[in-house]
Design a protein around this motif. Structure first.
Motif, PDB file in Angstrom:
ATOM      1  N   HIS A 178      13.478  33.611  27.393  1.00  0.00           N
ATOM      2  CA  HIS A 178      13.265  32.665  26.297  1.00  0.00           C
ATOM      3  C   HIS A 178      14.569  31.946  25.946  1.00  0.00           C
ATOM      4  N   TYR A 179      15.666  32.694  25.963  1.00  0.00           N
ATOM      5  CA  TYR A 179      16.966  32.084  25.667  1.00  0.00           C
ATOM      6  C   TYR A 179      17.338  31.068  26.752  1.00  0.00           C
ATOM      7  N   LEU A 180      17.154  31.434  28.009  1.00  0.00           N
ATOM      8  CA  LEU A 180      17.472  30.506  29.109  1.00  0.00           C
ATOM      9  C   LEU A 180      16.626  29.238  29.024  1.00  0.00           C
ATOM     10  N   LYS A 181      15.349  29.398  28.679  1.00  0.00           N
ATOM     11  CA  LYS A 181      14.480  28.219  28.521  1.00  0.00           C
ATOM     12  C   LYS A 181      14.975  27.341  27.381  1.00  0.00           C
ATOM     13  N   ARG A 182      15.355  27.975  26.284  1.00  0.00           N
ATOM     14  CA  ARG A 182      15.852  27.237  25.117  1.00  0.00           C
ATOM     15  C   ARG A 182      17.107  26.436  25.472  1.00  0.00           C
ATOM     16  N   MET A 183      17.938  26.991  26.355  1.00  0.00           N
ATOM     17  CA  MET A 183      19.174  26.331  26.766  1.00  0.00           C
ATOM     18  C   MET A 183      18.954  25.370  27.938  1.00  0.00           C
ATOM     19  N   GLY A 184      17.719  25.308  28.441  1.00  0.00           N
ATOM     20  CA  GLY A 184      17.408  24.410  29.556  1.00  0.00           C
ATOM     21  C   GLY A 184      17.927  24.902  30.895  1.00  0.00           C
ATOM     22  N   LEU A 185      18.118  26.206  31.035  1.00  0.00           N
ATOM     23  CA  LEU A 185      18.706  26.756  32.260  1.00  0.00           C
ATOM     24  C   LEU A 185      17.747  27.633  33.058  1.00  0.00           C
ATOM     25  N   SER A 186      16.478  27.708  32.662  1.00  0.00           N
ATOM     26  CA  SER A 186      15.560  28.619  33.335  1.00  0.00           C
ATOM     27  C   SER A 186      15.215  28.201  34.759  1.00  0.00           C
ATOM     28  N   LYS A 187      15.433  26.951  35.092  1.00  0.00           N
ATOM     29  CA  LYS A 187      15.129  26.493  36.452  1.00  0.00           C
ATOM     30  C   LYS A 187      16.397  26.178  37.245  1.00  0.00           C
ATOM     31  N   GLU A 188      17.529  26.624  36.733  1.00  0.00           N
ATOM     32  CA  GLU A 188      18.811  26.426  37.408  1.00  0.00           C
ATOM     33  C   GLU A 188      18.749  27.068  38.792  1.00  0.00           C
ATOM     34  N   SER A 189      19.189  26.346  39.798  1.00  0.00           N
ATOM     35  CA  SER A 189      19.107  26.880  41.164  1.00  0.00           C
ATOM     36  C   SER A 189      20.389  27.590  41.599  1.00  0.00           C
ATOM     37  N   ASP A 190      21.533  27.139  41.139  1.00  0.00           N
ATOM     38  CA  ASP A 190      22.803  27.736  41.561  1.00  0.00           C
ATOM     39  C   ASP A 190      23.258  28.773  40.546  1.00  0.00           C
ATOM     40  N   LEU A 191      22.532  29.893  40.509  1.00  0.00           N
ATOM     41  CA  LEU A 191      22.888  30.915  39.542  1.00  0.00           C
ATOM     42  C   LEU A 191      22.981  32.278  40.194  1.00  0.00           C
ATOM     43  N   ILE A 192      23.761  33.129  39.560  1.00  0.00           N
ATOM     44  CA  ILE A 192      23.877  34.528  39.963  1.00  0.00           C
ATOM     45  C   ILE A 192      23.616  35.367  38.727  1.00  0.00           C
ATOM     46  N   VAL A 193      22.834  36.422  38.909  1.00  0.00           N
ATOM     47  CA  VAL A 193      22.559  37.354  37.828  1.00  0.00           C
ATOM     48  C   VAL A 193      23.283  38.657  38.138  1.00  0.00           C
ATOM     49  N   LEU A 194      24.170  39.067  37.236  1.00  0.00           N
ATOM     50  CA  LEU A 194      24.853  40.351  37.364  1.00  0.00           C
ATOM     51  C   LEU A 194      24.004  41.407  36.664  1.00  0.00           C
ATOM     52  N   SER A 195      23.466  42.309  37.430  1.00  0.00           N
ATOM     53  CA  SER A 195      22.603  43.358  36.907  1.00  0.00           C
ATOM     54  C   SER A 195      23.414  44.372  36.115  1.00  0.00           C
ATOM     55  N   SER A 196      22.778  44.958  35.128  1.00  0.00           N
ATOM     56  CA  SER A 196      23.436  46.037  34.386  1.00  0.00           C
ATOM     57  C   SER A 196      23.190  47.383  35.063  1.00  0.00           C
ATOM     58  N   LYS A 197      22.273  47.416  36.033  1.00  0.00           N
ATOM     59  CA  LYS A 197      21.908  48.666  36.697  1.00  0.00           C
ATOM     60  C   LYS A 197      22.390  48.754  38.139  1.00  0.00           C
ATOM     61  N   HIS A 198      22.465  47.622  38.819  1.00  0.00           N
ATOM     62  CA  HIS A 198      22.839  47.591  40.227  1.00  0.00           C
ATOM     63  C   HIS A 198      24.155  46.843  40.376  1.00  0.00           C
ATOM     64  N   HIS A 199      24.942  47.255  41.327  1.00  0.00           N
ATOM     65  CA  HIS A 199      26.251  46.631  41.539  1.00  0.00           C
ATOM     66  C   HIS A 199      26.260  45.903  42.868  1.00  0.00           C
ATOM     67  N   TYR A 200      26.676  44.651  42.821  1.00  0.00           N
ATOM     68  CA  TYR A 200      26.789  43.825  44.004  1.00  0.00           C
ATOM     69  C   TYR A 200      28.211  43.288  44.054  1.00  0.00           C
ATOM     70  N   TYR A 201      28.655  42.985  45.242  1.00  0.00           N
ATOM     71  CA  TYR A 201      30.008  42.459  45.408  1.00  0.00           C
ATOM     72  C   TYR A 201      29.922  41.042  45.950  1.00  0.00           C
ATOM     73  N   TYR A 202      30.611  40.135  45.293  1.00  0.00           N
ATOM     74  CA  TYR A 202      30.656  38.735  45.695  1.00  0.00           C
ATOM     75  C   TYR A 202      32.106  38.387  45.972  1.00  0.00           C
ATOM     76  N   ASP A 203      32.322  37.635  47.038  1.00  0.00           N
ATOM     77  CA  ASP A 203      33.687  37.167  47.245  1.00  0.00           C
ATOM     78  C   ASP A 203      33.833  35.793  46.604  1.00  0.00           C
ATOM     79  N   GLU A 204      35.057  35.332  46.539  1.00  0.00           N
ATOM     80  CA  GLU A 204      35.357  34.082  45.833  1.00  0.00           C
ATOM     81  C   GLU A 204      34.589  32.895  46.414  1.00  0.00           C
ATOM     82  N   ASN A 205      34.423  32.865  47.729  1.00  0.00           N
ATOM     83  CA  ASN A 205      33.706  31.754  48.366  1.00  0.00           C
ATOM     84  C   ASN A 205      32.242  31.693  47.939  1.00  0.00           C
TER      85      ASN A 205
END
Length: 186
Positions: A33-60
């Motif tokens: 609901h917050y993302l929709k309110r901010m107009g970001l719910s359909k953003e394509s270039d996004l990353i979600v950092l989970s609070s339960k799972h850990h992923y590693y991203y490099d700078e690129n």
């Protein structure tokens, strides 16, 4: 390849990518609901950092990100300044950083004074649990974000959690780029 899923809610039927659907499953519908309110719910270039799972991203991998969503409450991040310092150095200029926290002022206002556990008791429980639960309010979070190079665009309280949207400022990104150039030169 991006999987789109139709999500039906009180806001109508919308097509959302699978990243957003997984986020809703972990963080709850209020984040959506917050993302929709901010107009970001359909953003394509996004990353979600989970609070339960850990992923590693490099700078690129982070160079093309327009929005980074952190599902872990800021209150629970042990080294928050170091986390934000890292983000400001890897996110592209004007990237959105979105997250949430429990506002200590809101919690106190919504609880009964004779049922509220003491601060000492909460700290004792936190020591036993070995987790971090820092007391924060909107002013403190704004100050922490700005100190680390983010500009707060919005803060909204929804059902006891305060959601925020911030952007890394051009000056922080410019400083990062000039530091990289200096390091690469030497």
């Amino acid at each position: 390849m991006e999987n789109n899923v139709v999500f039906n809610s009180s806001y109508g039927s919308t097509s959302l990518n699978s990243t957003i659907i997984n986020m809703v499953a972990e963080a709850g519908e209020n984040f959506l609901h917050y993302l929709k309110r901010m107009g970001l719910s359909k953003e394509s270039d996004l990353i979600v950092l989970s609070s339960k799972h850990h992923y590693y991203y490099d700078e690129n991998e982070l160079k093309s990100v327009r929005t980074l969503i952190n599902l872990k409450k800021l209150n629970l991040i042990k080294y928050l300044d170091a986390f934000l310092f890292t983000l400001i150095h890897v996110l592209p200029q004007n990237a959105n950083f979105i997250g949430c926290f429990s506002d200590s002022k809101t919690v106190k206002a919504n609880s009964f004074s004779y049922y509220r556990p003491s601060r000492l008791f909460n700290r004792f429980i936190n020591l036993l649990d070995s987790s971090t639960d820092n007391s924060m309010n909107k002013d403190e979070v704004t100050e922490i974000l700005e100190r680390n190079g983010f500009k707060v665009v919005d803060m909204t309280e929804i059902n006891g959690l305060t959601y925020f949207c911030s952007q890394n400022t051009p000056t922080a990104a410019e400083l990062r780029d000039s530091l990289k150039a200096l390091i690469n030169k030497n």
